[in-house]
Design a protein around this motif. Sequence first.
Motif, PDB file in Angstrom:
ATOM      1  N   ASP A 282      -4.137  -6.932  -2.754  1.00 48.97           N
ATOM      2  CA  ASP A 282      -5.032  -5.806  -2.465  1.00 48.97           C
ATOM      3  C   ASP A 282      -4.297  -4.487  -2.252  1.00 48.97           C
ATOM      4  OD1 ASP A 282      -7.277  -7.482  -2.579  1.00 48.97           O
ATOM      5  OD2 ASP A 282      -6.996  -8.100  -0.493  1.00 48.97           O
ATOM      6  N   ALA A 283      -2.999  -4.457  -2.582  1.00 48.88           N
ATOM      7  CA  ALA A 283      -2.225  -3.231  -2.339  1.00 48.88           C
ATOM      8  C   ALA A 283      -2.813  -2.038  -3.073  1.00 48.88           C
ATOM      9  CB  ALA A 283      -0.774  -3.451  -2.765  1.00 48.88           C
ATOM     10  N   GLY A 284      -3.314  -2.257  -4.296  1.00 52.01           N
ATOM     11  CA  GLY A 284      -3.849  -1.154  -5.086  1.00 52.01           C
ATOM     12  C   GLY A 284      -5.259  -0.751  -4.718  1.00 52.01           C
ATOM     13  N   LYS A 285      -5.869  -1.470  -3.750  1.00 55.16           N
ATOM     14  CA  LYS A 285      -7.242  -1.163  -3.352  1.00 55.16           C
ATOM     15  C   LYS A 285      -7.309  -0.438  -2.018  1.00 55.16           C
ATOM     16  CE  LYS A 285      -9.044  -5.300  -5.665  1.00 55.16           C
ATOM     17  NZ  LYS A 285      -9.790  -6.568  -5.489  1.00 55.16           N
ATOM     18  N   ALA A 286      -6.159  -0.102  -1.482  1.00 51.47           N
ATOM     19  CA  ALA A 286      -6.120   0.545  -0.178  1.00 51.47           C
ATOM     20  C   ALA A 286      -6.889   1.864  -0.198  1.00 51.47           C
ATOM     21  CB  ALA A 286      -4.671   0.786   0.248  1.00 51.47           C
ATOM     22  N   ALA A 287      -7.544   2.158   0.908  1.00 51.77           N
ATOM     23  CA  ALA A 287      -8.372   3.366   0.989  1.00 51.77           C
ATOM     24  C   ALA A 287      -7.560   4.626   0.725  1.00 51.77           C
ATOM     25  CB  ALA A 287      -9.030   3.440   2.370  1.00 51.77           C
ATOM     26  N   ALA A 288      -6.310   4.645   1.165  1.00 49.35           N
ATOM     27  CA  ALA A 288      -5.473   5.836   0.987  1.00 49.35           C
ATOM     28  C   ALA A 288      -5.244   6.142  -0.485  1.00 49.35           C
ATOM     29  CB  ALA A 288      -4.128   5.634   1.691  1.00 49.35           C
TER      30      ALA A 288
ATOM     31  N   GLU B 268       0.827  -1.213   0.000  1.00 52.92           N
ATOM     32  CA  GLU B 268       0.000   0.000   0.000  1.00 52.92           C
ATOM     33  C   GLU B 268       0.860   1.261   0.000  1.00 52.92           C
ATOM     34  OE1 GLU B 268      -3.029   2.290   3.092  1.00 52.92           O
ATOM     35  OE2 GLU B 268      -2.762   0.115   3.232  1.00 52.92           O
ATOM     36  N   ASP B 269       1.925   1.253   0.790  1.00 55.92           N
ATOM     37  CA  ASP B 269       2.751   2.462   0.920  1.00 55.92           C
ATOM     38  C   ASP B 269       3.503   2.771  -0.368  1.00 55.92           C
ATOM     39  OD1 ASP B 269       1.943   2.793   3.550  1.00 55.92           O
ATOM     40  OD2 ASP B 269       3.575   1.577   4.340  1.00 55.92           O
ATOM     41  N   THR B 270       4.104   1.727  -0.971  1.00 56.25           N
ATOM     42  CA  THR B 270       4.871   1.980  -2.194  1.00 56.25           C
ATOM     43  C   THR B 270       3.956   2.411  -3.332  1.00 56.25           C
ATOM     44  OG1 THR B 270       4.763  -0.387  -2.751  1.00 56.25           O
ATOM     45  CG2 THR B 270       6.730   0.379  -1.599  1.00 56.25           C
TER      46      THR B 270
ATOM     47  N   TYR C 293       1.678   6.462  -6.922  1.00 54.64           N
ATOM     48  CA  TYR C 293       0.497   7.093  -7.514  1.00 54.64           C
ATOM     49  C   TYR C 293       0.523   8.606  -7.315  1.00 54.64           C
ATOM     50  CZ  TYR C 293      -4.249   8.502  -8.481  1.00 54.64           C
ATOM     51  OH  TYR C 293      -5.344   9.156  -8.994  1.00 54.64           O
ATOM     52  N   ASP C 294       0.908   9.050  -6.129  1.00 48.08           N
ATOM     53  CA  ASP C 294       0.938  10.495  -5.865  1.00 48.08           C
ATOM     54  C   ASP C 294       1.895  11.207  -6.818  1.00 48.08           C
ATOM     55  OD1 ASP C 294      -0.894  10.182  -3.861  1.00 48.08           O
ATOM     56  OD2 ASP C 294       0.561  10.252  -2.219  1.00 48.08           O
ATOM     57  N   ARG C 295       3.036  10.572  -7.113  1.00 51.03           N
ATOM     58  CA  ARG C 295       3.999  11.193  -8.036  1.00 51.03           C
ATOM     59  C   ARG C 295       3.440  11.232  -9.459  1.00 51.03           C
ATOM     60  NH1 ARG C 295       7.600   7.756  -5.381  1.00 51.03           N
ATOM     61  NH2 ARG C 295       7.692   6.426  -7.243  1.00 51.03           N
ATOM     62  N   GLU C 296       2.831  10.124  -9.912  1.00 55.50           N
ATOM     63  CA  GLU C 296       2.317  10.060 -11.279  1.00 55.50           C
ATOM     64  C   GLU C 296       1.094  10.941 -11.475  1.00 55.50           C
ATOM     65  OE1 GLU C 296       3.666   8.663 -13.906  1.00 55.50           O
ATOM     66  OE2 GLU C 296       5.358   8.047 -12.671  1.00 55.50           O
ATOM     67  N   ALA C 297       0.305  11.107 -10.416  1.00 54.37           N
ATOM     68  CA  ALA C 297      -0.917  11.913 -10.530  1.00 54.37           C
ATOM     69  C   ALA C 297      -0.606  13.371 -10.792  1.00 54.37           C
ATOM     70  CB  ALA C 297      -1.761  11.771  -9.264  1.00 54.37           C
ATOM     71  N   VAL C 298       0.599  13.814 -10.438  1.00 50.92           N
ATOM     72  CA  VAL C 298       0.989  15.205 -10.707  1.00 50.92           C
ATOM     73  C   VAL C 298       1.017  15.452 -12.212  1.00 50.92           C
ATOM     74  CG1 VAL C 298       2.864  16.883 -10.506  1.00 50.92           C
ATOM     75  CG2 VAL C 298       2.312  15.384  -8.574  1.00 50.92           C
ATOM     76  N   ALA C 299       1.482  14.442 -12.977  1.00 46.53           N
ATOM     77  CA  ALA C 299       1.545  14.583 -14.440  1.00 46.53           C
ATOM     78  C   ALA C 299       0.176  14.401 -15.079  1.00 46.53           C
ATOM     79  CB  ALA C 299       2.530  13.566 -15.023  1.00 46.53           C
ATOM     80  N   GLY C 300      -0.679  13.617 -14.455  1.00 47.72           N
ATOM     81  CA  GLY C 300      -2.016  13.400 -15.013  1.00 47.72           C
ATOM     82  C   GLY C 300      -2.780  12.389 -14.180  1.00 47.72           C
ATOM     83  N   LYS C 301      -3.852  12.833 -13.526  1.00 47.84           N
ATOM     84  CA  LYS C 301      -4.593  11.955 -12.622  1.00 47.84           C
ATOM     85  C   LYS C 301      -5.265  10.801 -13.356  1.00 47.84           C
ATOM     86  CE  LYS C 301      -5.654  14.939  -8.676  1.00 47.84           C
ATOM     87  NZ  LYS C 301      -6.738  15.475  -7.817  1.00 47.84           N
ATOM     88  N   HIS C 302      -5.859  11.094 -14.484  1.00 49.73           N
ATOM     89  CA  HIS C 302      -6.599  10.039 -15.195  1.00 49.73           C
ATOM     90  C   HIS C 302      -5.650   8.992 -15.768  1.00 49.73           C
ATOM     91  CE1 HIS C 302     -10.661  11.737 -14.931  1.00 49.73           C
ATOM     92  NE2 HIS C 302     -10.085  12.924 -15.054  1.00 49.73           N
ATOM     93  N   GLN C 303      -4.503   9.439 -16.266  1.00 48.49           N
ATOM     94  CA  GLN C 303      -3.509   8.495 -16.778  1.00 48.49           C
ATOM     95  C   GLN C 303      -2.959   7.628 -15.644  1.00 48.49           C
ATOM     96  OE1 GLN C 303      -2.936   7.638 -19.700  1.00 48.49           O
ATOM     97  NE2 GLN C 303      -0.787   7.435 -20.274  1.00 48.49           N
TER      98      GLN C 303
END
Length: 440
Positions: free
Chosen positions: A228-234, A183-185, A190-200
Amino acid sequence: MAKIAFTAGRVSGFKCPPDKKQAFMWDVTAPGLGLRATPAGKPAYVFQSVYQGKDIRLTIGSPTAWSIPAAQAKARELQRLIDEGKDPRDLKRDALAAQAEKLAAAAAKVQADKAKALTVGEVWPLYLENGRPKRKEAWKPGYRADLEAMAAPGGEKKKRGQGTTRPGPLYPLLALPLAGVNEDTLKSWYDREAVAGKHQAARALMMFRGFLRWCAARPEYRNLTDRDAGKAAAIVENLPSNTRRTDALEAAQVPGWWVGVEQLSNRTASAYLRALLLTGARREELAALTWANVDFQWRKLTIADKVDTTRTIPLSPYVAHMLATLPRVGPFVFASTGKAGRITDTRNSHAKALQSAAIEGLTIHGLRRSFSLLGEAAGAPAGAIAQVMGHKPSATAEGYRPRSIDALRPFLEQIEAHILSLTGVQFDSQAAPGALRAVA
């Protein structure tokens, strides 16, 4: 059984006579210690004694590995065990078993360490090769290409514009150990990639979830995978809302759109866009259409399908005449000089047509929705529209059952005629290819 004092010379010179199967020389110093030789084999120290009334013999080892004093000491040790009522054979078996267990544990640790070091990048190519959607034999070519692009290292010259391509969103994950994906990794990635584009980034996450599911289903990766790492609420709570697009042509916009598309300088793109509206096909399905799958005699099109491998639909009159006017420069109907050999991206052409018609916000996929809505307006049954478009059957739509091509043909022609009536195109189905004209 004569005994002699073992010396280095006697031990090195001991041979088995060629007419005997084996020969022994026994030590006078250490009870039970002997040297055994065979005609073909090398000599070996042995220990022989009596345990619980029965003769027993154990091999100690080669004279090259055991000195005479060491062999004598071993023989005395084994005799002491017998004197204590212990079977030296059991102890030897236990020692060998313990050694084997130790070696196995060491090998297992090496394998475990190796497994823990296994990276996502090492498993990803196996996923591309062997993974597939549920109930499918293989990836759809377009989705497989998207998977590859998402994990591409970048650095290649851009096909359009200047500079080089950036790495795909999934590329940073390839360097991580599979066992380290949690979950942490994933949240940090995701936070880094979302800066370039959330939908991508969100689409890349959905793809990576599929990879984790595949790994978790395979015994060799199951213990390394946090499915389930990618399904974490965070992570999930930060995903962009999945707003369903509803863009489509209104009836009043059809004439302007048609004229704008018809006036495009790229005749292949013009035919392709009009065919999308008149068939309701998905853009990749129609782009991959080959001449081998166009049956002008029996008026049928066989196209790739998202649900099934292919689907066959009627070839309506206007579409047939439009396709017949295209040049045959390769296997693809909508040919291109690009690397793929076929049309791949008509967004620029479509944007020019939309600008000419003063229409905003209509996507290429919006033409597919337009076909559905215009089909309803034409009076075609919902089941027939769904079958032409390749939608999954709906049991609630007119008690849905698949129609034959001939039973489907009148409804598609009905939809085509309705769309052409909106565009102002007068079309004679008996006219030669190219004999089409638009009227105000």
